[in-house]
Write a protein that holds these residues in place. Sequence first.
Motif, PDB file in Angstrom:
ATOM      1  N   LEU A  39       0.827  -1.213   0.000  1.00 21.03           N
ATOM      2  CA  LEU A  39       0.000   0.000   0.000  1.00 21.03           C
ATOM      3  C   LEU A  39       0.858   1.258   0.000  1.00 21.03           C
ATOM      4  N   LEU A  40       1.968   1.248   0.710  1.00 20.27           N
ATOM      5  CA  LEU A  40       2.826   2.437   0.771  1.00 20.27           C
ATOM      6  C   LEU A  40       3.375   2.815  -0.604  1.00 20.27           C
ATOM      7  N   GLY A  41       3.548   1.833  -1.453  1.00 21.07           N
ATOM      8  CA  GLY A  41       4.043   2.085  -2.806  1.00 21.07           C
ATOM      9  C   GLY A  41       2.941   2.260  -3.836  1.00 21.07           C
ATOM     10  N   SER A  42       1.685   2.162  -3.406  1.00 24.41           N
ATOM     11  CA  SER A  42       0.555   2.248  -4.346  1.00 24.41           C
ATOM     12  C   SER A  42       0.350   3.677  -4.846  1.00 24.41           C
ATOM     13  N   ARG A  43      -0.159   3.745  -6.073  1.00 25.47           N
ATOM     14  CA  ARG A  43      -0.445   5.020  -6.737  1.00 25.47           C
ATOM     15  C   ARG A  43      -1.837   4.932  -7.341  1.00 25.47           C
ATOM     16  N   LEU A  44      -2.437   6.072  -7.580  1.00 33.50           N
ATOM     17  CA  LEU A  44      -3.715   6.076  -8.294  1.00 33.50           C
ATOM     18  C   LEU A  44      -3.508   5.878  -9.787  1.00 33.50           C
ATOM     19  N   TYR A  45      -2.358   6.294 -10.286  1.00 32.47           N
ATOM     20  CA  TYR A  45      -2.029   6.169 -11.696  1.00 32.47           C
ATOM     21  C   TYR A  45      -0.510   6.096 -11.785  1.00 32.47           C
ATOM     22  N   PRO A  46       0.042   5.378 -12.755  1.00 31.82           N
ATOM     23  CA  PRO A  46       1.488   5.170 -12.792  1.00 31.82           C
ATOM     24  C   PRO A  46       2.347   6.433 -12.728  1.00 31.82           C
ATOM     25  N   ASP A  47       1.849   7.561 -13.265  1.00 29.24           N
ATOM     26  CA  ASP A  47       2.686   8.762 -13.244  1.00 29.24           C
ATOM     27  C   ASP A  47       2.456   9.635 -12.008  1.00 29.24           C
ATOM     28  N   MET A  48       1.685   9.131 -11.053  1.00 27.31           N
ATOM     29  CA  MET A  48       1.447   9.868  -9.813  1.00 27.31           C
ATOM     30  C   MET A  48       2.359   9.343  -8.709  1.00 27.31           C
ATOM     31  N   LEU A  49       2.554  10.147  -7.690  1.00 26.91           N
ATOM     32  CA  LEU A  49       3.412   9.765  -6.572  1.00 26.91           C
ATOM     33  C   LEU A  49       2.723   8.705  -5.703  1.00 26.91           C
ATOM     34  N   PRO A  50       3.523   7.848  -5.054  1.00 28.26           N
ATOM     35  CA  PRO A  50       2.954   6.799  -4.204  1.00 28.26           C
ATOM     36  C   PRO A  50       2.433   7.352  -2.872  1.00 28.26           C
ATOM     37  N   LEU A  51       1.711   6.520  -2.164  1.00 29.87           N
ATOM     38  CA  LEU A  51       1.106   6.900  -0.895  1.00 29.87           C
ATOM     39  C   LEU A  51       2.114   7.530   0.069  1.00 29.87           C
ATOM     40  N   THR A  52       3.260   6.904   0.237  1.00 28.05           N
ATOM     41  CA  THR A  52       4.258   7.447   1.171  1.00 28.05           C
ATOM     42  C   THR A  52       4.577   8.895   0.848  1.00 28.05           C
ATOM     43  N   LYS A  53       4.836   9.192  -0.415  1.00 23.70           N
ATOM     44  CA  LYS A  53       5.193  10.560  -0.800  1.00 23.70           C
ATOM     45  C   LYS A  53       4.008  11.508  -0.621  1.00 23.70           C
ATOM     46  N   GLN A  54       2.788  11.028  -0.853  1.00 21.48           N
ATOM     47  CA  GLN A  54       1.610  11.882  -0.658  1.00 21.48           C
ATOM     48  C   GLN A  54       1.530  12.336   0.806  1.00 21.48           C
ATOM     49  N   ILE A  55       1.726  11.409   1.733  1.00 25.24           N
ATOM     50  CA  ILE A  55       1.673  11.745   3.164  1.00 25.24           C
ATOM     51  C   ILE A  55       2.813  12.704   3.517  1.00 25.24           C
ATOM     52  N   GLN A  56       4.003  12.441   3.009  1.00 24.53           N
ATOM     53  CA  GLN A  56       5.137  13.322   3.274  1.00 24.53           C
ATOM     54  C   GLN A  56       4.840  14.747   2.795  1.00 24.53           C
ATOM     55  N   LEU A  57       4.239  14.870   1.619  1.00 28.26           N
ATOM     56  CA  LEU A  57       3.931  16.189   1.076  1.00 28.26           C
ATOM     57  C   LEU A  57       2.823  16.891   1.857  1.00 28.26           C
ATOM     58  N   VAL A  58       1.850  16.148   2.349  1.00 29.74           N
ATOM     59  CA  VAL A  58       0.828  16.750   3.209  1.00 29.74           C
ATOM     60  C   VAL A  58       1.520  17.398   4.410  1.00 29.74           C
ATOM     61  N   CYS A  59       2.408  16.652   5.041  1.00 32.40           N
ATOM     62  CA  CYS A  59       3.127  17.174   6.205  1.00 32.40           C
ATOM     63  C   CYS A  59       3.968  18.394   5.831  1.00 32.40           C
ATOM     64  N   ASP A  60       4.669  18.308   4.715  1.00 26.97           N
ATOM     65  CA  ASP A  60       5.507  19.431   4.280  1.00 26.97           C
ATOM     66  C   ASP A  60       4.686  20.686   4.030  1.00 26.97           C
ATOM     67  N   HIS A  61       3.551  20.555   3.360  1.00 34.84           N
ATOM     68  CA  HIS A  61       2.745  21.743   3.062  1.00 34.84           C
ATOM     69  C   HIS A  61       2.173  22.371   4.326  1.00 34.84           C
ATOM     70  N   ALA A  62       1.798  21.566   5.307  1.00 32.65           N
ATOM     71  CA  ALA A  62       1.285  22.119   6.562  1.00 32.65           C
ATOM     72  C   ALA A  62       2.402  22.838   7.331  1.00 32.65           C
ATOM     73  N   ALA A  63       3.517  22.165   7.507  1.00 35.41           N
ATOM     74  CA  ALA A  63       4.615  22.748   8.279  1.00 35.41           C
ATOM     75  C   ALA A  63       5.206  23.971   7.585  1.00 35.41           C
ATOM     76  N   ARG A  64       5.479  23.847   6.314  1.00 36.38           N
ATOM     77  CA  ARG A  64       6.079  24.962   5.582  1.00 36.38           C
ATOM     78  C   ARG A  64       5.095  26.108   5.396  1.00 36.38           C
ATOM     79  N   GLY A  65       3.812  25.766   5.266  1.00 34.69           N
ATOM     80  CA  GLY A  65       2.795  26.812   5.155  1.00 34.69           C
ATOM     81  C   GLY A  65       2.769  27.667   6.406  1.00 34.69           C
ATOM     82  N   CYS A  66       2.724  27.037   7.572  1.00 37.63           N
ATOM     83  CA  CYS A  66       2.732  27.789   8.835  1.00 37.63           C
ATOM     84  C   CYS A  66       4.011  28.611   8.970  1.00 37.63           C
ATOM     85  N   ALA A  67       5.135  28.001   8.648  1.00 36.83           N
ATOM     86  CA  ALA A  67       6.410  28.713   8.762  1.00 36.83           C
ATOM     87  C   ALA A  67       6.444  29.936   7.844  1.00 36.83           C
TER      88      ALA A  67
END
Length: 167
Positions: A39-67
Motif C-alpha cells: 500500500l505504501l508504494g501504491s499510486r492512483l495512476y502510474p505517473d502519480m506519486l505513491p502513498l508514502t510521498k503523498q503523506i510526506q507532502l501533506v506534512c511538508d505543506h502544513a509545516a512549511r505553510g505555517c512557517a
Amino acid sequence: MSFYDAVVPAYLLILNSLTGELTKTEAHCETKKIAPEVLLGSRLYPDMLPLTKQIQLVCDHAARGCARLTHSAVPSTPDTETSIGELKQRLANTIEYVKSFKPEQFEGGDAKDVTFPVGPERTMTLKGQQFLNAFSFPNFYFHAVTAHGILRHNGVEIGKRDFLGVS
C-alpha cells in the motif's frame, strides 16, 4: 476570525484524519494479510506519486505553510519513512509543530509578502492570504485527498467521514 483560526485548525483537522486513516490501514493490512509496503508504494495512476510521498507532502505543506505565513524558519524534513508507523510519527511530529504556533505569530500574515519556491531555480511572492488560498491549501488538500483515494482504491474501509475526521 483571525488568520490563525483560518490556517492552523484546517491543517490540524486533515493531519489528524490522515493519522486515523493510517490506523485503519494497519488494521486492514493485518486482517487481509497484505504487506503494508504494497500500500505504501501504491499510486492512483502510474505517473502519480505513491502513498508514502503523498503523506510526506501533506506534512511538508502544513509545516512549511505555517512557517512561511509567520516568517519563521522553514523546516526541512528528510523523506525517510518506509513504514506506516514511521508515517504516523511524521504526522504526529507535524501536528506538534503546527500546534506550536501561537495566534499572535499570524497577526498581519494575511497581508505580508510570502516568497516560496516554485521550481528548482524559481520563486514566487504572494501576499499571505493569496499564498494560503492559491498555493498552500490547494497543494495540502490535493495530496491529502490523493492519499485517501489510494487507500480507498486499495480496499481500506474509509470514507468521507474519515477524511473529514468525524468518523
